[in-house]
Design a protein around this motif. Structure first.
Motif, mmCIF file in Angstrom:
data_model
loop_
_atom_site.group_PDB
_atom_site.id
_atom_site.type_symbol
_atom_site.label_atom_id
_atom_site.label_comp_id
_atom_site.label_asym_id
_atom_site.label_seq_id
_atom_site.Cartn_x
_atom_site.Cartn_y
_atom_site.Cartn_z
ATOM 1 N N GLY A 264 -3.307 17.089 -3.096
ATOM 2 C CA GLY A 264 -4.075 15.866 -3.178
ATOM 3 C C GLY A 264 -3.290 14.656 -2.744
ATOM 4 N N ARG B 75 6.264 18.903 1.543
ATOM 5 C CA ARG B 75 6.762 20.270 1.637
ATOM 6 C C ARG B 75 8.082 20.280 2.405
ATOM 7 N N ARG C 2 12.855 14.667 -5.685
ATOM 8 C CA ARG C 2 11.544 14.659 -6.312
ATOM 9 C C ARG C 2 11.466 15.604 -7.504
ATOM 10 N N MET D 220 0.868 -1.175 0.000
ATOM 11 C CA MET D 220 0.000 0.000 0.000
ATOM 12 C C MET D 220 0.903 1.222 0.000
ATOM 13 N N GLN D 221 0.799 1.979 -1.040
ATOM 14 C CA GLN D 221 1.641 3.157 -1.119
ATOM 15 C C GLN D 221 0.774 4.386 -1.253
ATOM 16 N N THR D 222 1.230 5.433 -0.622
ATOM 17 C CA THR D 222 0.514 6.693 -0.731
ATOM 18 C C THR D 222 1.489 7.758 -1.183
ATOM 19 N N PHE D 223 1.095 8.519 -2.159
ATOM 20 C CA PHE D 223 1.943 9.620 -2.602
ATOM 21 C C PHE D 223 1.236 10.916 -2.280
ATOM 22 N N GLU D 224 1.917 11.731 -1.517
ATOM 23 C CA GLU D 224 1.342 12.998 -1.108
ATOM 24 C C GLU D 224 2.375 14.085 -1.327
ATOM 25 N N PRO D 225 1.927 15.339 -1.315
ATOM 26 C CA PRO D 225 2.915 16.408 -1.466
ATOM 27 C C PRO D 225 3.871 16.412 -0.284
ATOM 28 N N PRO E 275 2.778 14.550 -6.291
ATOM 29 C CA PRO E 275 1.706 15.511 -6.534
ATOM 30 C C PRO E 275 1.950 16.775 -5.715
ATOM 31 N N ILE F 76 -2.589 10.282 -3.620
ATOM 32 C CA ILE F 76 -2.766 9.111 -4.465
ATOM 33 C C ILE F 76 -2.451 7.883 -3.632
ATOM 34 N N SER F 77 -3.361 6.929 -3.593
ATOM 35 C CA SER F 77 -3.053 5.673 -2.907
ATOM 36 C C SER F 77 -3.090 4.551 -3.926
ATOM 37 N N VAL F 78 -2.111 3.700 -3.808
ATOM 38 C CA VAL F 78 -1.973 2.611 -4.749
ATOM 39 C C VAL F 78 -1.836 1.342 -3.940
#
Lengths: 303, 282
Positions: free
Chosen positions: B110, A21, A297, A14-19, B107, B112-114
């Motif tokens: 927002g 900062r 990034r 389970m991977q989550t990509f978020e900003p 991103p 994104i979940s995978v």
């Protein structure tokens, strides 16, 4: 018992990509991901090694030929052109220092090219970018290893009296003639420190290169000045006062002091010197890798 | 006009030969969830960024970076097992969206979940070293796309058989014809058995005979990969193999739904736009 692929799949479950900062990604998952992809970094470096001399006549033999030829050049420089006032002990100091310095400078230049040169990889696959400079350091290390053969051969010849004539011609002998001792085993951890230092530098240069492509053109000059300011081609005792004052700011001074002490002079330096050497190398590693992580990034849109 | 030629090649209304919709059930579970995602990147128009240009710019008080709003506030879920087509004009943000889902670009807003292992087929031959043999490149390319050494060894025979290179598998890749190169690259890319496969227009590889084989392989992927996201200008392919479709226009999600309907709406829109432009030209 879990295989690397298992752990990787689990890490990716389970991977989550978020900003981000803050800049620096969470370190633990980053390191875990890096560990999972270590075979890729190794294979990348192995491929560079195989490809490097694939179209030359001598092929992989260049790995040994290279340091041999450069040792001959320095022999010419130190013994013949300089008028023969330097004995074999000084020559050993020079060889041992130069090979280590060449390792650092190779890590630096290949590290600088690693991210920009891996453009398609960076654009199309997700992996911790720190692997790219680390893979470059691995390549530099593999190129450094054969030069140890030259050092060992030189030591053997010296110990067996082959260079006695040279010693006599050079005049007064060194305080401690070259010899083999268990102290020299300490060279392994010392080289570990040098390697950490090189990793940090490679990561730093890789990041800088993304923003300023001129870096590769500056680098050879910078490297040469750094070499002249470091106790590699000369010894600390015989150095000019002004140069000695600069030494405290030279990141590799303490590292090279320990390196030369354990190998050439066969002595163990004071704890303070060790601590200073370790501090510089760990500091370089932290600064370099954190700099890369905070910027990586952006690499995909910059290369 | 670039938008015109895209359609000439792909004949929007004919179906792609040899391809059908996935023979499997779409479950309720979500494989990819995209929530209010915006991707803005700052980029320069300089060919290569150099210190000199930075100084000249600094002297003139100019800014180097320009913001590109590639994806704007896009949200959608992809259920497990579905094949989602992504269409839109050149520069609509399709590839950026794919790279964001793959974790290559972060991103800006927002989330994104995978869930599951993602494999990207965004370009062919990523990580290949042309000085090395095909055999060595299979290992290198496989490791680059995230497989482990053991997993590659397991698939090794299959990959090399599929690429049909014969003895050339032990020759340096620089000696390959471009068709041989893309066959090997395609073969490495499609043998990864991921949970989620992202494909960006990488479907063309090799000659007509290999194309049939490649299509068959694609069909197998559509049936086996539990979830697939496909960016393509070949609207026929989208209509045939996808069971879900989104249309991006200048980074905005314009439409989502049945592939046939979305493709029809997109084709209408592009035609209207084209005739307007043609009028302007007069």
């Amino acid at each position: 018992m879990s295989t690397p692929s298992d752990s990787r799949t689990r890490a990716r479950a389970m991977q989550t990509f978020e900003p981000h900062r803050a800049g620096i990604p969470p370190l633990l998952p980053y390191v875990r991901e890096m560990w999972g992809r270590r075979h890729f970094a190794a294979e990348l470096s192995r491929a560079t090694m195989r490809a490097a001399h694939s179209r030359t006549f001598f092929g992989q033999f260049w790995l040994v030929l290279n340091p041999t030829l450069s040792a001959l050049v320095y022999y010419l420089l130190v013994v013949i052109i300089a008028g023969g006032s330097k004995g074999p002990e000084f020559f050993a100091h020079l060889l041992v220092g130069l090979f280590a310095f060449n390792f650092i400078s190779a890590s630096m230049s290949m590290g600088a090219a690693s991210v920009v040169g891996g453009g398609r990889l960076v654009m199309n696959t997700a992996f911790p970018r720190l692997l790219l400079p680390l893979s470059a350091v691995r390549t530099a290390f593999l190129r450094f290893l054969p030069s140890l053969i030259i050092v060992v051969v030189f030591f053997l010849l010296r110990v067996n009296g082959v260079f006695d004539g040279w010693q006599a011609a050079a005049g007064k002998g060194a305080a401690t003639p070259l010899h083999f001792s268990p102290v020299q085993l300490l060279a392994i951890p010392v080289f570990g420190l040098i390697m950490l230092f090189a990793c940090g530098l490679a990561a730093f240069m890789a990041t800088l290169q993304v923003y300023f492509r001129d870096m590769t053109s500056f680098l050879p000059f910078f490297t040469r000045i750094w070499l002249y300011l470091s106790p590699v081609l000369w010894e600390v005792e015989t150095a000019h006062e002004k140069v000695k004052q600069l030494l405290a700011f030279n990141p590799i001074f303490r590292l090279f002091e320990v390196w030369g002490d354990v190998i050439v002079r066969g002595t163990v330096p004071d704890t303070g010197v060790w601590l200073a050497a370790a501090a510089w190398s760990i500091g370089a590693l932290l600064v370099g890798s954190l700099f890369l992580m905070s910027r990586e990034r952006e690499f995909a849109v910059r290369v | 006009m670039s938008s015109l030629s895209e359609f000439d090649n792909s004949s929007a209304d004919t179906d792609a030969p040899g391809l059908t919709k996935p023979a499997k059930e779409v479950t309720g579970e979500v494989a990819v969830s995209v929530e209010n995602v915006s991707v803005t990147y700052r980029t320069t128009f300089e060919r290569v960024p150099t210190l000199k240009q930075a100084m000249v710019r600094f002297g003139r008080g100019q800014k180097a970076v320009r913001e590109v709003h590639a994806v704007r506030n896009v949200s959608f879920d992809v259920p497990k097992g579905s094949v989602l087509g992504i269409i839109g004009h050149n520069g609509a943000g399709k590839s950026t969206l794919m790279r964001t889902i793959a974790g290559i670009l972060p991103p800006n807003e927002g989330r994104i979940s995978v869930s599951g292992r993602v494999s990207t087929l965004l370009a062919l031959g990523v990580g290949f070293n042309t000085q090395l043999t095909g055999r060595e490149n299979v290992m290198l390319g496989g490791l680059a796309s995230g497989l482990s050494r053991a997993e590659i060894m397991e698939r090794y025979q299959e990959i090399t058989d599929f690429a049909e290179l014969g003895d050339f598998i032990d020759a340096p890749v620089r000696t390959y014809s471009s068709g041989m190169f893309s066959r090997l690259a395609f073969s490495v890319a499609v043998h990864m058995r991921p949970d989620i496969l992202l494909i960006d227009e990488a479907l063309s590889a090799g000659d007509a005979q290999f194309k049939n084989k490649a299509n068959a392989k694609m069909q197998e992927l559509v049936d086996n990969a539990s979830t697939m996201l496909l960016v393509s200008h070949a609207l026929g392919t989208i209509k045939t193999i996808c069971n879900d479709c989104i249309w991006l226009d200048h980074g905005v999600l314009k439409m989502r739904g049945n592939p046939a309907e979305v493709v029809a709406a997109y084709t209408d829109f592009v035609k209207v736009k084209q005739s307007a432009e043609v009028l302007e030209d007069l």
